[in-house]
Design a protein around this motif. Structure first.
Motif, mmCIF file in Angstrom:
data_model
loop_
_atom_site.group_PDB
_atom_site.id
_atom_site.type_symbol
_atom_site.label_atom_id
_atom_site.label_comp_id
_atom_site.label_asym_id
_atom_site.label_seq_id
_atom_site.Cartn_x
_atom_site.Cartn_y
_atom_site.Cartn_z
ATOM 1 N N LEU A 34 0.832 -1.191 0.000
ATOM 2 C CA LEU A 34 0.000 0.000 0.000
ATOM 3 C C LEU A 34 0.873 1.250 0.000
ATOM 4 O O LEU A 34 1.960 1.262 0.586
ATOM 5 C CB LEU A 34 -0.912 -0.004 1.227
ATOM 6 N N PRO A 35 0.415 2.311 -0.648
ATOM 7 C CA PRO A 35 1.212 3.538 -0.657
ATOM 8 C C PRO A 35 1.271 4.160 0.729
ATOM 9 O O PRO A 35 0.328 4.072 1.502
ATOM 10 C CB PRO A 35 0.468 4.444 -1.644
ATOM 11 N N GLN A 36 2.400 4.793 1.014
ATOM 12 C CA GLN A 36 2.596 5.431 2.303
ATOM 13 C C GLN A 36 2.177 6.893 2.216
ATOM 14 O O GLN A 36 2.307 7.532 1.174
ATOM 15 C CB GLN A 36 4.064 5.335 2.733
ATOM 16 N N ILE A 37 1.705 7.420 3.309
ATOM 17 C CA ILE A 37 1.272 8.813 3.364
ATOM 18 C C ILE A 37 2.500 9.707 3.524
ATOM 19 O O ILE A 37 3.328 9.491 4.404
ATOM 20 C CB ILE A 37 0.291 9.028 4.525
#
Length: 132
Positions: free
Chosen positions: A46-49
């Protein structure tokens, strides 16, 4: 001719359950095959913030004006071509996202504008904007 009521009721009383058993066996096989597939996990990255503070910092903005006489003004200061190159190199080192807006006057020599753009690119300024 009298018909017996028991003979007629016995034929209707028996129901064929073979199709029902066939459907149940098919459903059982389907559930047995699909059950192991539901227990497998899916690996997903998942992409990181990104912290908002990094996005809110604006890059360095510079304005290079090319005059009719071939003069260069970087942010209002009159400079030679070599001085412009030095200042652009310093700006590229201090902020790699620096933006250079090149504004040429209507009577400016085209070669002077192209030279300024090439100098900016050679010195590490990747974000260029040309205005007329």
């Amino acid at each position: 001719m009298a018909f017996s009521a028991t003979a007629r009721d016995s034929a209707v009383a028996e129901m064929n359950i073979t199709p029902l058993v066939d459907v149940m066996l098919v459903l059982l096989v389907i559930f047995m095959v699909s059950a192991p597939l539901l227990t497998k996990t899916v690996d997903a990255a998942l992409p990181q913030i990104v912290p908002p503070s990094l996005d809110t910092i604006k890059p360095l903005q510079m304005q290079l004006d090319v005059g009719d006489d071939g003069s260069y003004r970087l942010d209002g200061r009159l400079l030679t071509q070599s001085e412009v190159g030095e200042r652009l190199a310093e700006a590229a080192i201090s902020d790699p996202r620096a933006v250079l807006r090149v504004h040429a006057s209507s009577g400016a020599d085209y070669q002077q504008v192209v030279t300024a753009l090439a100098e900016a690119r050679n010195r590490g300024i990747a974000n260029l904007s040309v205005q007329h």
